[in-house]
Design a protein around this motif. Sequence first.
Motif, PDB file in Angstrom:
ATOM      1  N   ILE A   1      -4.329  -8.404   5.470  1.00 58.85           N
ATOM      2  CA  ILE A   1      -5.249  -7.980   4.489  1.00 58.85           C
ATOM      3  C   ILE A   1      -4.381  -8.569   3.151  1.00 58.85           C
ATOM      4  O   ILE A   1      -5.531  -9.479   2.240  1.00 58.85           O
ATOM      5  N   TYR A   2      -3.007  -8.168   2.929  1.00 55.92           N
ATOM      6  CA  TYR A   2      -2.562  -8.991   1.605  1.00 55.92           C
ATOM      7  C   TYR A   2      -2.667 -10.282   1.470  1.00 55.92           C
ATOM      8  O   TYR A   2      -3.104 -10.573   0.537  1.00 55.92           O
TER       9      TYR A   2
ATOM     10  N   ALA B   1      -4.814 -11.604   3.505  1.00 50.49           N
ATOM     11  CA  ALA B   1      -6.310 -12.843   2.538  1.00 50.49           C
ATOM     12  C   ALA B   1      -6.501 -12.591   1.298  1.00 50.49           C
ATOM     13  O   ALA B   1      -7.061 -13.894   0.829  1.00 50.49           O
ATOM     14  N   LYS B   2      -6.518 -11.416   0.761  1.00 47.03           N
ATOM     15  CA  LYS B   2      -6.210 -11.426  -0.897  1.00 47.03           C
ATOM     16  C   LYS B   2      -5.614 -12.370  -1.552  1.00 47.03           C
ATOM     17  O   LYS B   2      -5.625 -12.733  -2.549  1.00 47.03           O
ATOM     18  N   PHE B   3      -4.046 -12.598  -1.152  1.00 52.64           N
ATOM     19  CA  PHE B   3      -3.481 -13.287  -1.822  1.00 52.64           C
ATOM     20  C   PHE B   3      -4.111 -14.452  -1.814  1.00 52.64           C
ATOM     21  O   PHE B   3      -4.198 -15.792  -3.169  1.00 52.64           O
ATOM     22  N   GLN B   4      -4.636 -15.045  -1.302  1.00 55.22           N
ATOM     23  CA  GLN B   4      -5.222 -16.614  -0.620  1.00 55.22           C
ATOM     24  C   GLN B   4      -6.433 -16.647  -1.520  1.00 55.22           C
ATOM     25  O   GLN B   4      -6.481 -17.553  -2.426  1.00 55.22           O
ATOM     26  N   MET B   5      -7.606 -15.749  -1.145  1.00 55.34           N
ATOM     27  CA  MET B   5      -8.539 -15.509  -2.389  1.00 55.34           C
ATOM     28  C   MET B   5      -8.386 -15.432  -3.403  1.00 55.34           C
ATOM     29  O   MET B   5      -8.318 -16.236  -4.058  1.00 55.34           O
ATOM     30  N   THR B   6      -7.770 -14.738  -3.530  1.00 53.54           N
ATOM     31  CA  THR B   6      -6.566 -14.914  -5.711  1.00 53.54           C
ATOM     32  C   THR B   6      -6.224 -16.027  -5.471  1.00 53.54           C
ATOM     33  O   THR B   6      -6.860 -16.647  -7.205  1.00 53.54           O
TER      34      THR B   6
ATOM     35  N   SER C   1      -9.386 -18.934  -5.980  1.00 56.22           N
ATOM     36  CA  SER C   1     -10.320 -18.506  -7.245  1.00 56.22           C
ATOM     37  C   SER C   1      -9.720 -18.380  -8.800  1.00 56.22           C
ATOM     38  O   SER C   1     -10.269 -19.814  -9.120  1.00 56.22           O
TER      39      SER C   1
ATOM     40  N   GLU D   1       0.948  -1.128   0.079  1.00 54.56           N
ATOM     41  CA  GLU D   1      -0.242  -0.102   0.400  1.00 54.56           C
ATOM     42  C   GLU D   1       0.631   1.493  -0.096  1.00 54.56           C
ATOM     43  O   GLU D   1       0.909   1.596   0.934  1.00 54.56           O
TER      44      GLU D   1
END
Length: 220
Positions: free
Chosen positions: A191-192, A194-199, A202, A137
Motif C-alpha cells: 500500500i505504501y 502504491a501511494k508513493f507511486q500515485m503521489t 500526480s 504505519e
Amino acid sequence: RFRYANCFLRIGRYVEASQNFKTLFVSSDLREEAKLLFHESNFLQKDFQSFRSLYESKIYFSHKYSRNLEQLNSISYFLDNSTLPNENQLLQPFDDSVQSKLAHFYQMKKFPQLKSPLTAALLSAVVPGAGKIYSGELTDGLIALGATALSVFLAINNFQNDHQFRGWVFTGLSAFFYGGSVYGSAAAAQIYNAKFQMTLDSEINIYFESKNYFLPKIDF
C-alpha cells in the motif's frame, strides 16, 4: 482548417485533431505550426510509446519547433513506466532554470524510495508490528505489538493457573494476531508503494500540465 483542427485539440478529440493538422503539411503557410500541434495531439493521447516511435522516425518533423518536440519526447519518459534514458540526455532540451526540478523527478523515478513487502513481513515475524512501523504505519504497528504481547501474556498466565480452555483460547488469539501482523505488514508495504507511486505520478503530471508541457501558445 487550422482553427478547425485546433478546436478538436482543445476539446480533447485528439485523433480528429491530428488528422486535420496533417492536411496542412504540404501547402499551408502554417505547416510548421500544424506539425507541432500534430505531435502534441499524438502526445496527449497518452500512448507514449507510439508517440516516441513517431518522434524517432522524424515523420512530419518540425524543424522550426524541433526543441519543443525534443522536450515532449523527454517529458513522455516522465509520464509512463518505460526505462529511463541517460539523465543528461533526458534533461538536455530544457533550460537550466528547470533542470534541477526535472532532475529531482528523474531521481525519484529512477530510484524510488519503496518498501520491501518481504522485509516488512520478516520484521513482523521477529517483532510483531515492526513491519508496519517500517512501512510508515506507526500506530498500527504499536497496536499489533500490544495485542500480540497481551494475548501471549494471557495465554501463559492462564496455563500457569491451570485454566486450560482459556489458555488455548488466548493461544489461538496470539497466533491470529501474530499471523495478521506478518500478513498485514507485507500488505502495508504494498500500500505504501502504491501511494508513493500515485503521489509521484500526480506531482509530475501537475507540474508538466502547469507548464503546458513547455509548448508555445499557438493561436490564429
